[in-house]
Motif scaffolding. Sequence first.
Motif, short mmCIF file in Angstrom:
data_model
loop_
_atom_site.label_atom_id
_atom_site.label_comp_id
_atom_site.label_asym_id
_atom_site.label_seq_id
_atom_site.Cartn_x
_atom_site.Cartn_y
_atom_site.Cartn_z
N PRO A 112 -10.43 0.08 -58.29
CA PRO A 112 -9.34 -0.88 -58.51
C PRO A 112 -9.20 -1.72 -57.24
O PRO A 112 -9.07 -1.16 -56.16
N TYR A 113 -9.27 -3.06 -57.37
CA TYR A 113 -9.22 -3.87 -56.15
C TYR A 113 -8.35 -5.11 -56.26
O TYR A 113 -8.40 -5.99 -55.43
N LEU A 114 -7.54 -5.21 -57.31
CA LEU A 114 -6.68 -6.39 -57.46
C LEU A 114 -5.27 -6.09 -56.98
O LEU A 114 -4.85 -4.93 -56.92
N THR A 115 -4.51 -7.15 -56.68
CA THR A 115 -3.10 -7.00 -56.39
C THR A 115 -2.32 -7.11 -57.71
O THR A 115 -2.84 -7.69 -58.69
N PRO A 116 -1.07 -6.64 -57.75
CA PRO A 116 -0.27 -6.80 -58.98
C PRO A 116 -0.14 -8.27 -59.38
O PRO A 116 -0.18 -8.61 -60.57
N GLU A 117 -0.05 -9.15 -58.39
CA GLU A 117 0.09 -10.58 -58.69
C GLU A 117 -1.19 -11.13 -59.34
O GLU A 117 -1.13 -11.95 -60.26
N GLU A 118 -2.35 -10.67 -58.86
CA GLU A 118 -3.61 -11.14 -59.45
C GLU A 118 -3.76 -10.65 -60.89
O GLU A 118 -4.26 -11.38 -61.75
N VAL A 119 -3.32 -9.44 -61.16
CA VAL A 119 -3.40 -8.94 -62.53
C VAL A 119 -2.46 -9.74 -63.43
O VAL A 119 -2.84 -10.14 -64.54
N ALA A 120 -1.24 -10.02 -62.93
CA ALA A 120 -0.27 -10.77 -63.74
C ALA A 120 -0.81 -12.16 -64.07
O ALA A 120 -0.52 -12.71 -65.14
N ALA A 121 -1.62 -12.73 -63.18
CA ALA A 121 -2.13 -14.08 -63.40
C ALA A 121 -3.42 -14.10 -64.23
O ALA A 121 -3.91 -15.17 -64.58
#
Length: 306
Positions: free
Chosen positions: A215-224
Amino acid sequence: MTGHAGGSAEPPDTGGVGGATRQAARWATVGDARAHVTGRLAAAGVEPCEVDADLLIASVCGWTRPRVALERDTPLKAGTAAAIGALADRRAAREPLQRLLGEIGFRRLRLRVCDDVLVPRPETEVLAGLAIEATPPEGTVVDVGTGTGAVALAVADEASPGLVVATDVSEAAVACAADNAQRRGLAVNVRLGDLLEAVPEQLRGEVDVLVSNPPYLTPEEVAAAAPEVAEHESREALVGGAGGQDVIWRLLAAAGQWLAPGGTVLVEGATTRLAAAAERAKQLGLRGVGVQRDLAGRERVLVARR
Ligand SMILES: C[S@@+](CC[C@H](N)C(=O)[O-])C[C@H]1O[C@@H](n2cnc3c(N)ncnc32)[C@H](O)[C@@H]1O
């Protein structure tokens, strides 16, 4: 029932929860279903809607995709139409196509896609290719965060390893990877645990290739991200702590202990953070640190050696 070429007299149903399921009772032919499902998916922003419509119909009918176009005048039974309508509504709600089809192609393999387990992404085929190239004959390979088992299974399929171990913290992933290994008849030893904790201790310092798409994304990147990812994939599979970096950094620290001298670590990561991960790898004493690009030309995989 009269077949009519190329679709229905009614305009496609273009929206609403359960829209395709409601319309399905009126589809006389495969052509009707094609027209309505394509319209429903287009209205939901699914692209390419024609391809997805044909693949959903093909999966319900047990056909290849090209056959759907050839069968447009074929009458549809009510149960078949209802099954197509239900899948079309789920796709319109942006469930990933492969989850609805139940399987995905990954390099030379067809893999089962499981609930709560990430659908493998095309860019990860590059990571798997690098792992295959780095695997010496009879070598030992460990895939951390295996998900469906895609990378570990590709290595077992295309290289000549002596041993492939795959780990994951998710019970659903471990069950899925083990099932895929059994279905494909490939020898991958799948274990439940954090990073390398479930790997047999005697392999410490003996691993030739340590590979991971963590897992390498931030919560903001997933939301976008697209709804297929943001709303339908497990957050545990996608989000890394500490700004997306923590699993990668822990893995790089473990690489020095688990790799054989000259062994290779390969880690997929976010383009914007790979330089920082490379710097971290150098600080940890790893050698030959570099970055490989994915098929879209984006920096995607950190490569280093012990
Ligand atoms: C981005 S997904 C990749 C799955 C698969 N390797 C692929 O490429 O399709 C990350 C996977 O790592 C697993 N994972 C997350 N944290 C982990 C950890 N600390 N140790 C082992 N696996 C972990 C998740 O459950 C998930 O299956």
